[in-house]
Design an enzyme around this catalytic site. Structure first.
Site, mmCIF file in Angstrom:
data_model
loop_
_atom_site.group_PDB
_atom_site.id
_atom_site.type_symbol
_atom_site.label_atom_id
_atom_site.label_comp_id
_atom_site.label_asym_id
_atom_site.label_seq_id
_atom_site.Cartn_x
_atom_site.Cartn_y
_atom_site.Cartn_z
ATOM 1 N N SER A 124 0.838 -1.203 0.000
ATOM 2 C CA SER A 124 0.000 0.000 0.000
ATOM 3 C C SER A 124 0.867 1.245 0.000
ATOM 4 C CB SER A 124 -0.845 -0.010 1.274
ATOM 5 O OG SER A 124 -1.425 1.250 1.502
ATOM 6 N N TYR A 149 -1.846 -1.392 10.855
ATOM 7 C CA TYR A 149 -2.106 -1.927 9.505
ATOM 8 C C TYR A 149 -0.970 -1.516 8.565
ATOM 9 C CZ TYR A 149 -3.711 -1.486 4.700
ATOM 10 O OH TYR A 149 -3.770 -1.511 3.330
ATOM 11 N N LYS A 153 2.249 -3.709 6.707
ATOM 12 C CA LYS A 153 2.618 -3.700 5.285
ATOM 13 C C LYS A 153 4.111 -3.394 5.119
ATOM 14 C CE LYS A 153 -1.436 -4.457 3.402
ATOM 15 N NZ LYS A 153 -1.729 -5.751 2.779
HETATM 16 C C1 UD1 Z 1 -6.509 4.758 3.925
HETATM 17 C C2 UD1 Z 1 -5.243 4.190 4.492
HETATM 18 C C3 UD1 Z 1 -4.577 3.349 3.447
HETATM 19 C C4 UD1 Z 1 -5.505 2.322 2.892
HETATM 20 C C5 UD1 Z 1 -6.731 3.016 2.329
HETATM 21 C C6 UD1 Z 1 -7.737 2.010 1.809
HETATM 22 C C7 UD1 Z 1 -3.618 5.281 5.988
HETATM 23 C C8 UD1 Z 1 -2.890 6.534 6.327
HETATM 24 N N1 UD1 Z 1 -4.392 5.295 4.947
HETATM 25 O O1 UD1 Z 1 -6.132 5.712 2.959
HETATM 26 O O2 UD1 Z 1 -3.472 2.711 4.014
HETATM 27 O O3 UD1 Z 1 -4.865 1.561 1.907
HETATM 28 O O4 UD1 Z 1 -7.330 3.776 3.367
HETATM 29 O O5 UD1 Z 1 -8.419 2.546 0.723
HETATM 30 O O6 UD1 Z 1 -3.455 4.315 6.660
HETATM 31 N N2 UD1 Z 1 -12.329 11.333 3.934
HETATM 32 C C9 UD1 Z 1 -13.322 12.214 4.305
HETATM 33 N N3 UD1 Z 1 -14.442 11.703 4.890
HETATM 34 C C10 UD1 Z 1 -14.627 10.361 5.114
HETATM 35 C C11 UD1 Z 1 -13.596 9.473 4.729
HETATM 36 C C12 UD1 Z 1 -12.449 9.991 4.148
HETATM 37 O O7 UD1 Z 1 -13.205 13.428 4.130
HETATM 38 O O8 UD1 Z 1 -15.675 9.973 5.655
HETATM 39 C C13 UD1 Z 1 -11.118 11.877 3.269
HETATM 40 C C14 UD1 Z 1 -9.830 11.598 4.025
HETATM 41 O O9 UD1 Z 1 -9.579 12.604 4.947
HETATM 42 C C15 UD1 Z 1 -8.825 11.566 2.849
HETATM 43 C C16 UD1 Z 1 -9.633 11.002 1.691
HETATM 44 O O10 UD1 Z 1 -11.001 11.223 2.039
HETATM 45 O O11 UD1 Z 1 -8.424 12.875 2.505
HETATM 46 C C17 UD1 Z 1 -9.417 9.511 1.466
HETATM 47 O O12 UD1 Z 1 -9.611 8.822 2.690
HETATM 48 P P1 UD1 Z 1 -9.725 7.216 2.752
HETATM 49 O O13 UD1 Z 1 -10.670 6.751 1.701
HETATM 50 O O14 UD1 Z 1 -10.035 6.847 4.171
HETATM 51 O O15 UD1 Z 1 -8.290 6.703 2.327
HETATM 52 P P2 UD1 Z 1 -6.843 7.115 2.902
HETATM 53 O O16 UD1 Z 1 -6.931 7.679 4.252
HETATM 54 O O17 UD1 Z 1 -6.148 7.898 1.857
#
Ligand code: UD1
Length: 332
Positions: A124, A149, A153
């Site tokens: 990842s 997690y 990895k």
């Molecule tokens: C996270 C994990 C990554 C994992 C991936 C799975 C970390 C740091 N990141 O990535 O290892 O492989 O999930 O897809 O461990 N967001 C919102 N509202 C929400 C959910 C998310 O605003 O309800 C925003 C987050 O702040 C971020 C973006 O959307 O900016 C993507 O978030 P998310 O889908 O959770 O993925 P990552 O955090 O990038």
């Protein structure tokens, strides 16, 4: 090639099985159905019109896995099976380290016993931690990771590198995924997380479907064009194809590392707006404080995969949003 796919009933695993079968490979799936539904097996067969061998087995069960290796002549392994919920990993580190690391060690032990020399590991972009520079190249600094997690990895990348050094004729491929979203165009395969989702696209789908009232956007004060977090969203079908290309096109022994992303960063608001536009459904949202552990920007330089594997993502954010929603609609 006969490919053992652990976690082959899961989200990325099932899409990869479809692409392997489409390319004429034989697929043996091992999955304990901990976070997957058995119906997916019939959908893989329906989409491809091909047969698949399936074992409902936990990869951590050495004796059961040994029987599978004894029966099937496995040429290579793609290892998806593992725990993957970032938040949960913080409260259950023992379970995460035990399951994710032990399963990989069992597979490598069986590789030695049954002379299987090719292993693809589901890594990842989380291994890069908070990157100093974007787009991120494979040689960028690693870590520090922010949760067990991600640490599992990073540790497994190191463990597999050590194992390859002791088995110099092995080929170990570490694929670092960015943010996989979307689903199969048939509407049969997609992401279906248990409970309230943590990741952005599954959450958007629940809000669009009116299962949840409102999406929280975690922070609008990042140093990004619109202030919300920027990520490299990649269509899960492109990701599946990337695995097949890696298996087919890497013949040399050694450790081979590839970013699998599109190279384009989209903000949270870009994703919401695109989803609303292509699907014609509203996604109400509210700006909330930043989420702990989040970074501002993360997107890939995937030029190495293009040069070496002839792989590049072909699907757009519009495709990802359409296919994600199509999956939800087809479940109704
Ligand atoms: C996270 C994990 C990554 C994992 C991936 C799975 C970390 C740091 N990141 O990535 O290892 O492989 O999930 O897809 O461990 N967001 C919102 N509202 C929400 C959910 C998310 O605003 O309800 C925003 C987050 O702040 C971020 C973006 O959307 O900016 C993507 O978030 P998310 O889908 O959770 O993925 P990552 O955090 O990038």
């Amino acid at each position: 090639m006969k490919v053992l796919v652990t976690g082959g009933i899961g989200y990325i695993g099932s899409h990869t099985c479809v692409e392997l079968l489409n390319q004429g490979h034989e697929v043996v799936i091992v999955d304990n159905l901990y976070n997957a539904k058995i119906e997916v097996l019939s959908y893989i067969k329906k989409i491809t019109n091909k047969e698949v061998t399936f074992y409902e087995v936990d990869v951590c069960d050495y004796d059961a896995m040994k029987e599978i290796f004894a029966k099937e002549s496995i040429d290579s392994i793609i290892h998806f099976a593992g725990y993957k919920a970032v938040g949960e990993s913080v409260s259950k580190p023992v379970e995460y380290y035990t399951n994710n690391i032990y399963s990989t060690l069992i597979l490598t032990r069986l590789m030695k016993e049954y002379d299987c020399k090719k292993f693809v590991f589901s890594s990842s972009a989380t291994v890069y931690g908070d990157p100093d520079v974007v787009p991120i190249v494979e040689t960028a600094k690693l870590g520090p990771t922010t949760n067990p997690y991600g640490t599992s990895k990073l540790m497994l990348e190191k463990i597999l590198t050590d194992i390859q050094a002791a088995n110099p004729d092995w080929t170990i491929i570490l694929l670092r995924y960015f943010n996989p979203i979307g689903g199969h165009s048939s509407g049969l395969l997609g992401e279906d997380p248990k409970g309230i989702p943590n990741n952005l696209m599954p959450y958007i789908m629940k809000v669009a479907n009116k299962d949840l009232a409102c999406l929280g956007v975690f922070g609008d004060d990042y140093n990004t064009p619109d202030g919300t977090g920027v990520r490299d969203y990649i269509h899960v079908v492109d990701l599946g194809v990337g695995h097949v290309k890696a298996l087919e096109n890497i013949a040399n022994d050694g450790v081979h590392i590839y970013n699998l992303g599109t190279g384009i960063g989209y903000s949270v608001l870009d994703v919401i707006n695109t989803f609303e536009k292509v699907n014609g459904v509203p996604v109400p949202y509210k700006i909330q404080p930043r989420r702990a552990g989040d970074i501002a920007e993360c997107y890939a330089d995937s030029s190495k995969a293009l040069e070496d594997l002839g792989w590049q993502a072909t699907k757009t954010l519009e495709d990802m949003c359409k296919d994600a929603w199509n999956y939800v609609l087809s479940q109704k």
